[in-house]
Scaffold this active site. Structure first.
Site, PDB file in Angstrom:
ATOM      1  CG  HIS A 129      -1.959   0.983   1.305  1.00  0.00           C
ATOM      2  ND1 HIS A 129      -1.720   2.300   1.618  1.00  0.00           N
ATOM      3  CD2 HIS A 129      -3.305   0.877   1.113  1.00  0.00           C
ATOM      4  CE1 HIS A 129      -2.875   2.972   1.608  1.00  0.00           C
ATOM      5  NE2 HIS A 129      -3.845   2.129   1.306  1.00  0.00           N
ATOM      6  CG  ASP A 206      -0.123  -2.286   6.082  1.00  0.00           C
ATOM      7  OD1 ASP A 206      -1.140  -2.464   6.784  1.00  0.00           O
ATOM      8  OD2 ASP A 206      -0.123  -1.540   5.080  1.00  0.00           O
ATOM      9  CD  GLN A 209      -7.523  -4.209   3.791  1.00  0.00           C
ATOM     10  OE1 GLN A 209      -8.538  -4.881   4.015  1.00  0.00           O
ATOM     11  NE2 GLN A 209      -7.588  -2.930   3.484  1.00  0.00           N
ATOM     12  CE  LYS A 232      -7.812   0.190   5.970  1.00  0.00           C
ATOM     13  NZ  LYS A 232      -8.638   0.564   4.826  1.00  0.00           N
ATOM     14  CB  CYS A 372      -3.545   3.301  -1.763  1.00  0.00           C
ATOM     15  SG  CYS A 372      -4.636   4.690  -1.404  1.00  0.00           S
TER      16      CYS A 372
END
Length: 414
Positions: A129, A206, A209, A232, A372
């Site tokens: 991302h 990261d 998600q 999220k 992104c």
């Protein structure tokens, strides 16, 4: 416990906690399939934040009156709850930020600017991302460190042989996305972390998600740093988390300064407070922290294993339905354990933005664009893609509505 042994979700009951899913536009009930961007927020989270504002609203760590004490306790307990959720060693390892992006910038500025220089290497993946890619790219430009990228193969997975070539004793940090927000790929983050540590490098993951839809144990992954966002994971906007191993966080200097993060200030110098507060200057996201606490409680009540199984099942179903369409190209691995709960695709002859607009006429909300991940889209040879992403309240029937609505796009652009 295997997915087959898990008790299925009562999606109907879950949907009752999300009034927004009952909204209608032009007589059509909303089908919300843009969860990789932001999930919806259940009533218990909204109620917790409303109760805070109605009953305990005050600044934290600044007053000895009752309201400030209540707010401070609630804020601190939110750190404790998040630490428990990801199996961190206490609140000292949980820093609240605005979002994953700020968490990545915090590390890049606090550690990267001080520690990186010419001859050092930063290793990313081609599916990063922009929050990660752009941040480390710019830190590399400012420090002289070289930035290299682990290739994505033709199946949408990382080329781990290439990773083993790239990560060397000159590597200072390996930064990788846990689940790709474009390909849906679930990356072998423990393997990447082990590879980094073999060469004396740090690892950053990261998890924007991943944390919302699968059990995440930071000790099992052994990541030095791990980041994610509240919005999220059925929580509020405006709050994110940077997890870091305590000994590493102790060594880092803050990159934001102000009240609430200091130990002592003179006209000549300042010293910093204890973890995690030294990285949380100013008035923090107190109500959002209360909401994040409630979101974690809600998710664990539902069951993270069941959420993962539900998302994998929906993604596999959507993949199969889309793959059956002759004019649809899908990106990333086939449905299953290697794919998170999203599917990016294109319909021949229909630009992704046009497709999204037509689906909106059916009150179906998906995402279109580069998500992104512009360099990844360049590698795929496409300008944009459409993305349907799922969460705990989505159903097969909503996937069927998406597939049926594709016919409108075909007719308009035939």
């Amino acid at each position: 416990m295997s997915h087959q042994e898990l008790e299925p979700l009562d999606v109907g009951a879950i949907r009752e906690e999300f009034p927004i899913l009952k909204r209608e536009f032009d007589g059509q009930q909303v089908v919300y399939l843009d969860n990789a961007a932001t999930t919806q927020t259940p009533d218990p989270v909204v109620d917790a934040m409303s109760d805070y504002y109605r009953q305990s609203n005050a600044n934290v760590h600044r007053g000895i009156h009752h309201l400030s004490q209540e707010a401070s306790i609630a804020y601190e307990e939110a750190h404790d709850r998040v630490a428990e959720f990801i199996n961190a060693d206490g609140r000292e390892e949980v820093i609240f930020t605005k979002n994953t992006t700020e968490s990545e910038n915090l590390l890049a500025y606090s550690w990267g600017l001080d520690e990186l220089g010419p001859g050092d290497e930063i290793v990313l993946t081609e599916m990063e991302h922009h929050a990660s890619l752009v941040t480390w790219q710019q830190i590399g430009k400012r420090t002289g460190a070289e930035v290299n990228y682990i290739r994505v193969d033709e199946t949408g997975r990382l080329d781990m042989d290439h990773a083993r070539e790239l990560v060397t004793d000159d590597t200072a940090i390996v930064s990788a996305v846990h689940v790709s927000n474009t390909l849906g790929t679930v990356n072998p983050v423990s393997e990447l972390t082990d590879l980094a540590h073999e060469h004396g490098a740090l690892s950053f993951i990261d998890g924007a998600q991943a944390v919302p839809n699968r059990p995440v144990d930071v000790k099992e992954i052994d990541a030095d740093f791990y980041a994610f966002s509240g919005h999220k994971m059925a929580g509020p906007t405006g709050i994110g988390v940077l997890y870091g191993k305590r000994d590493l966080l102790e060594e880092l200097n803050p990159y934001l300064y102000g009240g609430g993060m200091i130990r002592k200030v003179t006209f000549e110098d300042s010293s910093w407070g204890e973890l995690p507060w030294k990285f949380e200057p100013g008035t923090p996201p107190i109500a959002e922290a209360v909401g994040l606490h409630a979101a974690v409680d809600w998710l664990e009540d539902v069951g993270m294993d069941r959420i993962r199984a539900h998302e994998e099942e929906l993604a596999a179903y959507a993949y199969d339905r889309l793959a059956a369409e002759d004019d649809v190209e899908i990106y990333g691995p086939e449905g299953g354990p290697d794919r998170g709960g999203l599917v990016s695709f294109n319909v021949d002859g229909v630009h992704a933005h046009d497709l999204t607009s037509i689906l909106n006429d059916h009150t179906i909300a998906i995402r279109a664009g580069d998500h992104c991940t512009q360099p990844l889209h360049d590698k795929l040879g496409i300008a944009a893609s459409a993305r349907a992403s799922f969460y705990v309240y989505n159903t097969r029937e909503e996937v069927d509505k998406l597939i049926a609505a594709l016919d409108d796009a075909r007719q308009l652009f035939a």
